[in-house]
Design a protein around this motif. Structure first.
Motif, PDB file in Angstrom:
ATOM      1  N   PRO A 166       0.827  -1.213   0.000  1.00  0.00           N
ATOM      2  CA  PRO A 166       0.000   0.000   0.000  1.00  0.00           C
ATOM      3  C   PRO A 166       0.858   1.259   0.000  1.00  0.00           C
ATOM      4  O   PRO A 166       1.890   1.322   0.673  1.00  0.00           O
ATOM      5  CB  PRO A 166      -0.802  -0.120   1.307  1.00  0.00           C
ATOM      6  N   ALA A 167       0.433   2.261  -0.755  1.00  0.00           N
ATOM      7  CA  ALA A 167       1.102   3.559  -0.792  1.00  0.00           C
ATOM      8  C   ALA A 167       0.142   4.622  -0.283  1.00  0.00           C
ATOM      9  O   ALA A 167      -1.067   4.545  -0.518  1.00  0.00           O
ATOM     10  CB  ALA A 167       1.572   3.890  -2.203  1.00  0.00           C
ATOM     11  N   LEU A 168       0.688   5.624   0.403  1.00  0.00           N
ATOM     12  CA  LEU A 168      -0.115   6.683   1.014  1.00  0.00           C
ATOM     13  C   LEU A 168       0.404   8.047   0.578  1.00  0.00           C
ATOM     14  O   LEU A 168       1.607   8.310   0.650  1.00  0.00           O
ATOM     15  CB  LEU A 168      -0.048   6.565   2.543  1.00  0.00           C
ATOM     16  N   ILE A 169      -0.495   8.891   0.118  1.00  0.00           N
ATOM     17  CA  ILE A 169      -0.169  10.298  -0.101  1.00  0.00           C
ATOM     18  C   ILE A 169      -0.565  11.042   1.164  1.00  0.00           C
ATOM     19  O   ILE A 169      -1.746  11.120   1.503  1.00  0.00           O
ATOM     20  CB  ILE A 169      -0.921  10.864  -1.320  1.00  0.00           C
ATOM     21  N   LEU A 170       0.441  11.557   1.890  1.00  0.00           N
ATOM     22  CA  LEU A 170       0.175  12.282   3.137  1.00  0.00           C
ATOM     23  C   LEU A 170       0.226  13.778   2.846  1.00  0.00           C
ATOM     24  O   LEU A 170       1.289  14.352   2.635  1.00  0.00           O
ATOM     25  CB  LEU A 170       1.210  11.919   4.205  1.00  0.00           C
ATOM     26  N   THR A 171      -0.941  14.385   2.812  1.00  0.00           N
ATOM     27  CA  THR A 171      -1.042  15.812   2.520  1.00  0.00           C
ATOM     28  C   THR A 171      -1.857  16.468   3.626  1.00  0.00           C
ATOM     29  O   THR A 171      -2.022  15.904   4.697  1.00  0.00           O
ATOM     30  CB  THR A 171      -1.632  16.019   1.111  1.00  0.00           C
ATOM     31  N   ASP A 172      -2.351  17.676   3.415  1.00  0.00           N
ATOM     32  CA  ASP A 172      -3.122  18.344   4.471  1.00  0.00           C
ATOM     33  C   ASP A 172      -4.145  19.287   3.853  1.00  0.00           C
ATOM     34  O   ASP A 172      -4.190  19.472   2.628  1.00  0.00           O
ATOM     35  CB  ASP A 172      -2.194  19.098   5.427  1.00  0.00           C
ATOM     36  N   GLY A 173      -4.957  19.878   4.722  1.00  0.00           N
ATOM     37  CA  GLY A 173      -6.050  20.722   4.255  1.00  0.00           C
ATOM     38  C   GLY A 173      -5.608  21.964   3.502  1.00  0.00           C
ATOM     39  O   GLY A 173      -6.373  22.515   2.707  1.00  0.00           O
ATOM     40  N   VAL A 174      -4.367  22.431   3.744  1.00  0.00           N
ATOM     41  CA  VAL A 174      -3.874  23.592   3.001  1.00  0.00           C
ATOM     42  C   VAL A 174      -3.747  23.243   1.530  1.00  0.00           C
ATOM     43  O   VAL A 174      -4.317  23.902   0.645  1.00  0.00           O
ATOM     44  CB  VAL A 174      -2.510  24.072   3.549  1.00  0.00           C
ATOM     45  N   ILE A 175      -3.002  22.180   1.231  1.00  0.00           N
ATOM     46  CA  ILE A 175      -2.761  21.798  -0.157  1.00  0.00           C
ATOM     47  C   ILE A 175      -4.018  21.198  -0.778  1.00  0.00           C
ATOM     48  O   ILE A 175      -4.277  21.358  -1.970  1.00  0.00           O
ATOM     49  CB  ILE A 175      -1.569  20.831  -0.238  1.00  0.00           C
ATOM     50  N   GLY A 176      -4.809  20.517   0.026  1.00  0.00           N
ATOM     51  CA  GLY A 176      -6.051  19.949  -0.497  1.00  0.00           C
ATOM     52  C   GLY A 176      -7.033  21.001  -0.956  1.00  0.00           C
ATOM     53  O   GLY A 176      -7.779  20.793  -1.928  1.00  0.00           O
ATOM     54  N   GLN A 177      -7.061  22.157  -0.287  1.00  0.00           N
ATOM     55  CA  GLN A 177      -8.052  23.190  -0.588  1.00  0.00           C
ATOM     56  C   GLN A 177      -7.504  24.326  -1.457  1.00  0.00           C
ATOM     57  O   GLN A 177      -8.279  25.071  -2.052  1.00  0.00           O
ATOM     58  CB  GLN A 177      -8.586  23.780   0.722  1.00  0.00           C
ATOM     59  N   MET A 178      -6.182  24.490  -1.529  1.00  0.00           N
ATOM     60  CA  MET A 178      -5.627  25.602  -2.302  1.00  0.00           C
ATOM     61  C   MET A 178      -5.740  25.319  -3.797  1.00  0.00           C
ATOM     62  O   MET A 178      -5.866  24.172  -4.222  1.00  0.00           O
ATOM     63  CB  MET A 178      -4.166  25.847  -1.918  1.00  0.00           C
ATOM     64  N   MET A 179      -5.702  26.393  -4.590  1.00  0.00           N
ATOM     65  CA  MET A 179      -5.794  26.246  -6.042  1.00  0.00           C
ATOM     66  C   MET A 179      -4.495  26.700  -6.688  1.00  0.00           C
ATOM     67  O   MET A 179      -3.940  27.740  -6.347  1.00  0.00           O
ATOM     68  CB  MET A 179      -6.971  27.058  -6.601  1.00  0.00           C
ATOM     69  N   GLU A 180      -4.010  25.894  -7.632  1.00  0.00           N
ATOM     70  CA  GLU A 180      -2.815  26.218  -8.408  1.00  0.00           C
ATOM     71  C   GLU A 180      -2.977  25.659  -9.818  1.00  0.00           C
ATOM     72  O   GLU A 180      -3.821  24.786 -10.077  1.00  0.00           O
ATOM     73  CB  GLU A 180      -1.562  25.610  -7.767  1.00  0.00           C
ATOM     74  N   LYS A 181      -2.134  26.139 -10.700  1.00  0.00           N
ATOM     75  CA  LYS A 181      -2.125  25.628 -12.069  1.00  0.00           C
ATOM     76  C   LYS A 181      -1.481  24.249 -12.097  1.00  0.00           C
ATOM     77  O   LYS A 181      -0.439  24.026 -11.480  1.00  0.00           O
ATOM     78  CB  LYS A 181      -1.356  26.593 -12.972  1.00  0.00           C
ATOM     79  N   VAL A 182      -2.105  23.333 -12.814  1.00  0.00           N
ATOM     80  CA  VAL A 182      -1.616  21.962 -12.902  1.00  0.00           C
ATOM     81  C   VAL A 182      -1.429  21.576 -14.363  1.00  0.00           C
ATOM     82  O   VAL A 182      -2.331  21.771 -15.189  1.00  0.00           O
ATOM     83  CB  VAL A 182      -2.597  20.972 -12.231  1.00  0.00           C
ATOM     84  N   GLU A 183      -0.249  21.051 -14.672  1.00  0.00           N
ATOM     85  CA  GLU A 183       0.002  20.530 -16.018  1.00  0.00           C
ATOM     86  C   GLU A 183      -0.417  19.070 -16.056  1.00  0.00           C
ATOM     87  O   GLU A 183       0.079  18.244 -15.286  1.00  0.00           O
ATOM     88  CB  GLU A 183       1.487  20.656 -16.365  1.00  0.00           C
ATOM     89  N   LEU A 184      -1.345  18.756 -16.952  1.00  0.00           N
ATOM     90  CA  LEU A 184      -1.854  17.393 -17.050  1.00  0.00           C
ATOM     91  C   LEU A 184      -0.866  16.517 -17.811  1.00  0.00           C
ATOM     92  O   LEU A 184      -0.358  16.907 -18.866  1.00  0.00           O
ATOM     93  CB  LEU A 184      -3.213  17.380 -17.744  1.00  0.00           C
ATOM     94  N   ARG A 185      -0.603  15.346 -17.285  1.00  0.00           N
ATOM     95  CA  ARG A 185       0.294  14.390 -17.941  1.00  0.00           C
ATOM     96  C   ARG A 185      -0.473  13.584 -18.975  1.00  0.00           C
ATOM     97  O   ARG A 185      -1.713  13.533 -18.944  1.00  0.00           O
ATOM     98  CB  ARG A 185       0.910  13.458 -16.900  1.00  0.00           C
ATOM     99  N   PRO A 186       0.233  12.937 -19.893  1.00  0.00           N
ATOM    100  CA  PRO A 186      -0.460  12.111 -20.896  1.00  0.00           C
ATOM    101  C   PRO A 186      -1.344  11.064 -20.239  1.00  0.00           C
ATOM    102  O   PRO A 186      -0.966  10.442 -19.246  1.00  0.00           O
ATOM    103  CB  PRO A 186       0.700  11.458 -21.668  1.00  0.00           C
TER     104      PRO A 186
END
Length: 359
Positions: A166-186
């Protein structure tokens, strides 16, 4: 030209899941990560890719749905936040014991108990020390941007299947709720049943035929010698992870006399703190662990000879600092600075804390 979109961190997880060929998402709503499932429901990937999206009756149900899907060699995932992740910990242990790959995202909120819906990093121990019972580890990735929230979904699946863990992405409410530009991968298509048999047919429950043996998926071993042998096999797997999969970022470390260690949203604060401190003539660098397990122990040890002291900056009562102290082994002082209850430290506060250890 790569497509770029403005999105929340939680939305990025959902979009990445669809585009990386995820077969199924089984989740349950809890603030501050509910947008993951909400976005999946809005996107309706079952109509375009065949991906299953299901709201389970509980977090316990969702992790056990992952067990079933992963046993079939499918890419399956869930997401939750702190109390919900606690309910999944037994499932983590079962899946690690059955050597099943899956991906889980924890958008951490304040605790203990119900705590608050504000951002926190107080689930570090739960993530890197197992959380459930027995000798096992999760692969733990710590993004510090919305782009990494997106990228680490595919990376998390890649590592989970490579090591059958099992793999876990450990993030938080700051990054979960903030908005930024995202480059979509193929975009990657979902594996066909034939591809799953070819890739994972040595262990996945793909059905018994005259050309294919039956596979039983279990974490049960009643004989002590058998269980010991299996645990030794897991230990070798974790050694390999520590040798091959450690990821970290170093900023202004070449001439640093002092070092800040921080991950996730706290590391973003510390980047500014490094800039402010260097403007005052303090030679300080930042080491950002990207994998919390495996932890960048050797990278820290390699820097100790040039350093006078280290400070960890955490949105917790001080958890990662213990792993840093183990790495340093008393060679130099290791201090901690943090804020609790959902309060995010400011760069100026970090600089003051740094100056306090210089005195």
């Amino acid at each position: 030209m790569a497509e770029k979109l403005l999105m929340k961190g939680n939305e990025a997880i959902a979009i990445a899941a669809i585009r990386c060929g995820c077969d199924g998402y089984f989740g349950y709503p809890i603030t501050p990560q509910s947008e993951v499932m909400e976005t999946l429901m809005e996107e309706k990937p079952w109509e375009t890719t065949g991906m299953v999206v299901l709201q389970a009756e509980s977090e316990v149900a969702s992790i056990n749905m992952l067990y079933g899907g992963a046993a079939c060699g499918k890419k399956v995932m869930t997401s939750s936040s702190s109390p919900g992740i606690s309910l999944m910990c037994e499932g983590f242990s079962y899946m690690a014991g059955a050597e099943l790959p899956c991906l889980v995202a924890n958008v951490v909120r304040g605790g203990p108990g119900l705590g608050s819906i504000q951002a926190s990093q107080a689930d570090y121990f739960q993530a890197v020390k197992g959380g459930g019972h027995g000798d096992y580890q999760l692969i733990v990735l710590a993004p510090n941007s919305v782009q990494e929230m997106y990228d680490f979904v595919d990376l998390g699946f890649e590592l989970a299947f490579k090591y059958r863990n099992p793999a876990l992405i450990l993030t938080d409410g700051v990054i979960g709720q903030m908005m930024e530009k995202v480059e979509l991968r193929p975009e990657k298509p979902r594996w066909t049943d034939e591809e799953i048999i070819k890739l994972h047919g040595s262990w996945a429950t793909t059905g018994k035929t005259k050309d294919r043996p039956q596979h039983a998926v279990t974490s049960l071993a009643l004989e002590s010698a058998v269980l010991e042998k299996f645990n030794l096999k897991l230990i070798e797997k974790y050694k390999q992870l520590n040798e091959l999969e450690v990821r970290f970022e170093k900023i202004n470390c070449d001439d640093a006399d002092y070092l800040i260690i921080a991950y996730g949203s706290a590391s973003r604060v510390c980047e500014k703190a490094v800039e402010l401190a260097r403007n005052e003539g303090i030679k300080v660098g930042l080491l950002r662990p990207i994998t919390l397990y495996p932890f960048p122990t050797k990278a820290i040890q390699d820097m100790v000879k040039q350093l006078k002291a280290i400070i960890t900056v955490e949105m917790s009562a001080g958890q990662m600092v213990q792993d840093v102290r183990l790495a340093v082994n008393g060679a130099i002082p290791v201090e901690y600075f943090g804020r609790l209850g959902g309060i995010i430290p400011t760069p100026e506060e970090v600089v003051v804390a740094l100056k306090n250890i210089i005195k």
